[in-house]
Enzyme design. Structure first.
Site, PDB file in Angstrom:
ATOM      1  N   GLY A   1       0.945  -1.033  -0.232  1.00 55.04           N
ATOM      2  CA  GLY A   1      -0.091  -0.150  -0.012  1.00 55.04           C
ATOM      3  C   GLY A   1       0.932   1.182   0.028  1.00 55.04           C
TER       4      GLY A   1
ATOM      5  N   LEU B   1       0.590   6.825   4.685  1.00 54.69           N
ATOM      6  CA  LEU B   1       1.561   6.016   5.537  1.00 54.69           C
ATOM      7  C   LEU B   1       2.462   4.759   5.034  1.00 54.69           C
ATOM      8  CD1 LEU B   1       0.841   7.333   8.601  1.00 54.69           C
ATOM      9  CD2 LEU B   1      -0.003   5.372   9.039  1.00 54.69           C
TER      10      LEU B   1
ATOM     11  N   ALA C   1      -0.306  11.804   7.426  1.00 54.12           N
ATOM     12  CA  ALA C   1       0.263  12.102   6.295  1.00 54.12           C
ATOM     13  C   ALA C   1      -0.799  12.184   5.094  1.00 54.12           C
ATOM     14  CB  ALA C   1       0.823  11.479   5.901  1.00 54.12           C
TER      15      ALA C   1
ATOM     16  N   LYS D   1      -7.412   4.719  21.027  1.00 51.26           N
ATOM     17  CA  LYS D   1      -7.758   5.164  20.078  1.00 51.26           C
ATOM     18  C   LYS D   1      -8.855   4.918  19.507  1.00 51.26           C
ATOM     19  CE  LYS D   1      -5.571   7.735  16.668  1.00 51.26           C
ATOM     20  NZ  LYS D   1      -5.412   7.447  15.150  1.00 51.26           N
TER      21      LYS D   1
ATOM     22  N   ASN E   1     -11.516   7.953  18.882  1.00 55.05           N
ATOM     23  CA  ASN E   1     -12.573   8.462  17.840  1.00 55.05           C
ATOM     24  C   ASN E   1     -13.607   8.573  17.135  1.00 55.05           C
ATOM     25  OD1 ASN E   1      -9.301   6.223  15.268  1.00 55.05           O
ATOM     26  ND2 ASN E   1      -9.841   8.578  16.259  1.00 55.05           N
TER      27      ASN E   1
ATOM     28  N   ASN F   1     -14.710  11.412  15.976  1.00 60.85           N
ATOM     29  CA  ASN F   1     -15.000  11.580  14.177  1.00 60.85           C
ATOM     30  C   ASN F   1     -16.501  11.631  13.776  1.00 60.85           C
ATOM     31  OD1 ASN F   1     -12.512  11.633  14.857  1.00 60.85           O
ATOM     32  ND2 ASN F   1     -11.672   9.895  13.246  1.00 60.85           N
TER      33      ASN F   1
ATOM     34  N   GLU G   1     -14.066   4.434   7.395  1.00 59.35           N
ATOM     35  CA  GLU G   1     -13.418   3.383   8.554  1.00 59.35           C
ATOM     36  C   GLU G   1     -14.173   2.426   9.439  1.00 59.35           C
ATOM     37  OE1 GLU G   1      -8.888   2.518   7.465  1.00 59.35           O
ATOM     38  OE2 GLU G   1      -9.174   3.734   8.858  1.00 59.35           O
TER      39      GLU G   1
HETATM   40  P1  NAD Z   1      -4.284   5.371   1.976  1.00 60.08           P
HETATM   41  O1  NAD Z   1      -5.592   5.724   1.581  1.00 60.08           O
HETATM   42  O2  NAD Z   1      -3.437   6.558   1.809  1.00 60.08           O
HETATM   43  O3  NAD Z   1      -3.644   4.756   1.701  1.00 60.08           O
HETATM   44  C1  NAD Z   1      -3.677   3.156   1.369  1.00 60.08           C
HETATM   45  C2  NAD Z   1      -2.897   2.628  -0.005  1.00 60.08           C
HETATM   46  O4  NAD Z   1      -3.585   1.091  -0.123  1.00 60.08           O
HETATM   47  C3  NAD Z   1      -3.982   3.093  -1.262  1.00 60.08           C
HETATM   48  O5  NAD Z   1      -2.570   3.590  -1.950  1.00 60.08           O
HETATM   49  C4  NAD Z   1      -4.701   2.317  -1.681  1.00 60.08           C
HETATM   50  O6  NAD Z   1      -4.475   2.013  -3.480  1.00 60.08           O
HETATM   51  C5  NAD Z   1      -3.718   0.415  -0.889  1.00 60.08           C
HETATM   52  N1  NAD Z   1      -4.006  -0.079  -1.290  1.00 60.08           N
HETATM   53  C6  NAD Z   1      -4.890  -0.781  -0.568  1.00 60.08           C
HETATM   54  N2  NAD Z   1      -5.270  -2.424  -1.182  1.00 60.08           N
HETATM   55  C7  NAD Z   1      -4.251  -2.654  -1.751  1.00 60.08           C
HETATM   56  C8  NAD Z   1      -3.368  -4.071  -2.424  1.00 60.08           C
HETATM   57  N3  NAD Z   1      -4.620  -4.958  -2.922  1.00 60.08           N
HETATM   58  N4  NAD Z   1      -2.672  -4.470  -2.735  1.00 60.08           N
HETATM   59  C9  NAD Z   1      -1.555  -2.830  -3.255  1.00 60.08           C
HETATM   60  N5  NAD Z   1      -2.422  -1.528  -2.404  1.00 60.08           N
HETATM   61  C10 NAD Z   1      -2.979  -1.371  -1.690  1.00 60.08           C
HETATM   62  O7  NAD Z   1      -4.566   5.297   3.468  1.00 60.08           O
HETATM   63  P2  NAD Z   1      -3.567   5.665   4.638  1.00 60.08           P
HETATM   64  O8  NAD Z   1      -4.294   7.250   5.616  1.00 60.08           O
HETATM   65  O9  NAD Z   1      -2.184   5.862   4.773  1.00 60.08           O
HETATM   66  O10 NAD Z   1      -4.098   4.954   5.606  1.00 60.08           O
HETATM   67  C11 NAD Z   1      -3.414   3.696   6.191  1.00 60.08           C
HETATM   68  C12 NAD Z   1      -3.890   3.450   7.740  1.00 60.08           C
HETATM   69  O11 NAD Z   1      -3.324   3.626   7.861  1.00 60.08           O
HETATM   70  C13 NAD Z   1      -5.508   3.422   7.788  1.00 60.08           C
HETATM   71  O12 NAD Z   1      -6.090   2.788   8.765  1.00 60.08           O
HETATM   72  C14 NAD Z   1      -5.472   4.616   8.371  1.00 60.08           C
HETATM   73  O13 NAD Z   1      -6.414   4.656   9.663  1.00 60.08           O
HETATM   74  C15 NAD Z   1      -3.991   4.240   9.772  1.00 60.08           C
HETATM   75  N6  NAD Z   1      -3.922   5.972   9.860  1.00 60.08           N
HETATM   76  C16 NAD Z   1      -4.055   6.874   8.215  1.00 60.08           C
HETATM   77  C17 NAD Z   1      -2.928   7.583   9.446  1.00 60.08           C
HETATM   78  C18 NAD Z   1      -2.828   9.278   8.007  1.00 60.08           C
HETATM   79  O14 NAD Z   1      -2.394  10.276   8.250  1.00 60.08           O
HETATM   80  N7  NAD Z   1      -2.404   8.898   7.123  1.00 60.08           N
HETATM   81  C19 NAD Z   1      -2.815   8.751  10.219  1.00 60.08           C
HETATM   82  C20 NAD Z   1      -2.811   7.049  11.544  1.00 60.08           C
HETATM   83  C21 NAD Z   1      -3.376   5.818  11.239  1.00 60.08           C
HETATM   84  O1  KPL Z   2      -7.697  10.751  15.210  1.00 59.50           O
HETATM   85  C1  KPL Z   2      -7.583  11.254  14.737  1.00 59.50           C
HETATM   86  C2  KPL Z   2      -8.662  11.202  13.786  1.00 59.50           C
HETATM   87  O2  KPL Z   2      -9.075  12.219  12.681  1.00 59.50           O
HETATM   88  O3  KPL Z   2      -8.652  10.215  13.202  1.00 59.50           O
HETATM   89  C3  KPL Z   2      -8.311  12.594  15.612  1.00 59.50           C
HETATM   90  C4  KPL Z   2      -7.382  13.372  15.879  1.00 59.50           C
HETATM   91  C5  KPL Z   2      -8.397  11.651  17.260  1.00 59.50           C
HETATM   92  C6  KPL Z   2      -9.566  12.731  16.354  1.00 59.50           C
HETATM   93  O4  KPL Z   2     -10.398  11.337  16.491  1.00 59.50           O
END
Ligand code: NAD
Ligand code: KPL
Length: 305
Positions: free
Chosen positions: A9, A13, A131, A184, A188, A192, A264
């Site tokens: 993926g 992140l 990110a 967490k 959320n 959220n 989610e």
């Molecule tokens: P995103 O949608 O930006 O990235 C997910 C990626 O996975 C996409 O590029 C998608 O194409 C890819 N993907 C899906 N199925 C696939 C497969 N079969 N093969 C290859 N690639 C595949 O998501 P994200 O924001 O990076 O979030 C990922 C997880 O991290 C989530 O559970 C999210 O809640 C958690 N998270 C994200 C953040 C953030 O700031 N983005 C912060 C904390 C937690």
């Molecule tokens: O983690 C968060 C989100 O937006 O997913 C915060 C900022 C804690 C709000 O629930």
């Protein structure tokens, strides 16, 4: 044993972790969805990480799930609902004793993944880093935070853990990863969905603190019922602190909805309600919130599962 970090993926992140590991000289390979995505990635020649005002390009090699060769260490960076099917495709390539790091928010997807790879070790992560993608193959590091990693079935620290710190990925190994993930999830659930229903940034909930408090009461009771009393401690205060500290931000669920993306919810509020039912705990406010949220998502033509 190979020390390559395979990253499943290349979204927000996954790209953030991939770029930092590559910058520190660790071997990294991205696993992309299909040949079309791989060809598009190869045309761009790599990932770009935007941080502060600078940006840097990393020519990280990539492949699809059908590439040959064993995988010893896999960082799963898909959304919670994609994680298990994505890992299932890779299961035949996972070496005996292979290890997975699961970055998914919420709860439930970790067990779904573990079922696909009973011969592998699954390390769970809870991240407060932020990110987002600015474009294809370009990610902005938007919020510094922290990562807790742990394995509920095995407290020993993996030998590769220090590689994360070498790469500047802030983190700590914890035997209490379940407590972190539950806490967490509760934050959320309290914040959220209400930001979606009220159409506001997190600070907008300061005008709905009665509603937030009622949810916190139920969530704290549920955490205790699920054997997570530590995750319940001071929940009301922390939720209010987070609302104030992130007042100008939009929650991740609000942003998913605003961009027409699937949320989610199944692994957040949905997991809370399913856990309550399993433990015979009455959570009328949470159930009502879930119904309102599902109706709201469906009215927008978004998936609610
Ligand atoms: P995103 O949608 O930006 O990235 C997910 C990626 O996975 C996409 O590029 C998608 O194409 C890819 N993907 C899906 N199925 C696939 C497969 N079969 N093969 C290859 N690639 C595949 O998501 P994200 O924001 O990076 O979030 C990922 C997880 O991290 C989530 O559970 C999210 O809640 C958690 N998270 C994200 C953040 C953030 O700031 N983005 C912060 C904390 C937690
Ligand atoms: O983690 C968060 C989100 O937006 O997913 C915060 C900022 C804690 C709000 O629930």
């Amino acid at each position: 044993m190979s020390s390559t970090w395979h990253i499943l993926g290349a979204g927000s992140l996954g790209s953030l972790w991939a770029c930092r590991l590559a910058r520190a000289g660790k071997p990294v390979r991205l696993i992309l969805r299909d040949q079309q995505r791989l060809a598009a990635y190869q045309r761009g020649g790599g990932l770009t990480l935007v941080e502060h005002d600078g940006q840097r390009h990393y020519a990280i090699p990539a492949e699809t799930a059908s590439a040959p060769g064993p995988i010893h260490r896999l960082l799963v960076a898909c959304k919670a609902y994609d994680a298990a099917p994505a890992v299932a495709q890779l299961a035949p390539r996972l070496a005996q004793g292979g290890e997975l790091v699961l970055l998914q928010n919420g709860l439930g997807s970790q067990d779904e993944v573990a079922e696909q790879v009973p011969h592998a070790r699954c390390v769970f992560a809870s991240s407060t880093e932020g990110a987002f993608r600015e474009g294809d193959w370009q990610v902005r590091f938007a919020g510094h935070g922290f990562n807790w990693l742990g394995d509920p079935g095995n407290p020993s620290v993996p030998y590769w853990f220090d590689e994360l710190l070498d790469a500047g990925i802030p983190g700590q190994w914890t035997p209490d990863i379940a407590t972190r993930l539950w806490r967490k999830l509760a934050l959320n659930c309290a914040i959220n969905p209400l930001t979606v229903l009220h159409g506001c940034h997190n600070g907008g909930l300061l005008g709905h603190l009665g509603e937030v408090d009622q949810l916190c009461d139920e969530l704290a009771g549920l955490l205790r019922r699920c054997g997570q009393p530590e995750a319940a401690e001071g929940l009301h205060e922390e939720v209010q602190r987070v609302i104030v500290a992130t007042a100008a931000n939009y929650s991740s669920m609000y942003q998913d909805v605003r961009h027409g993306r699937r949320t989610e919810v199944h692994y957040l509020l949905g997991h809370a309600c399913r856990s309550a039912a399993r433990h015979g705990a009455a959570v009328p406010q949470l159930e009502r919130l879930l119904r309102r949220l599902v109706d709201n998502l469906e009215a927008r033509g978004l998936r609610s599962d």
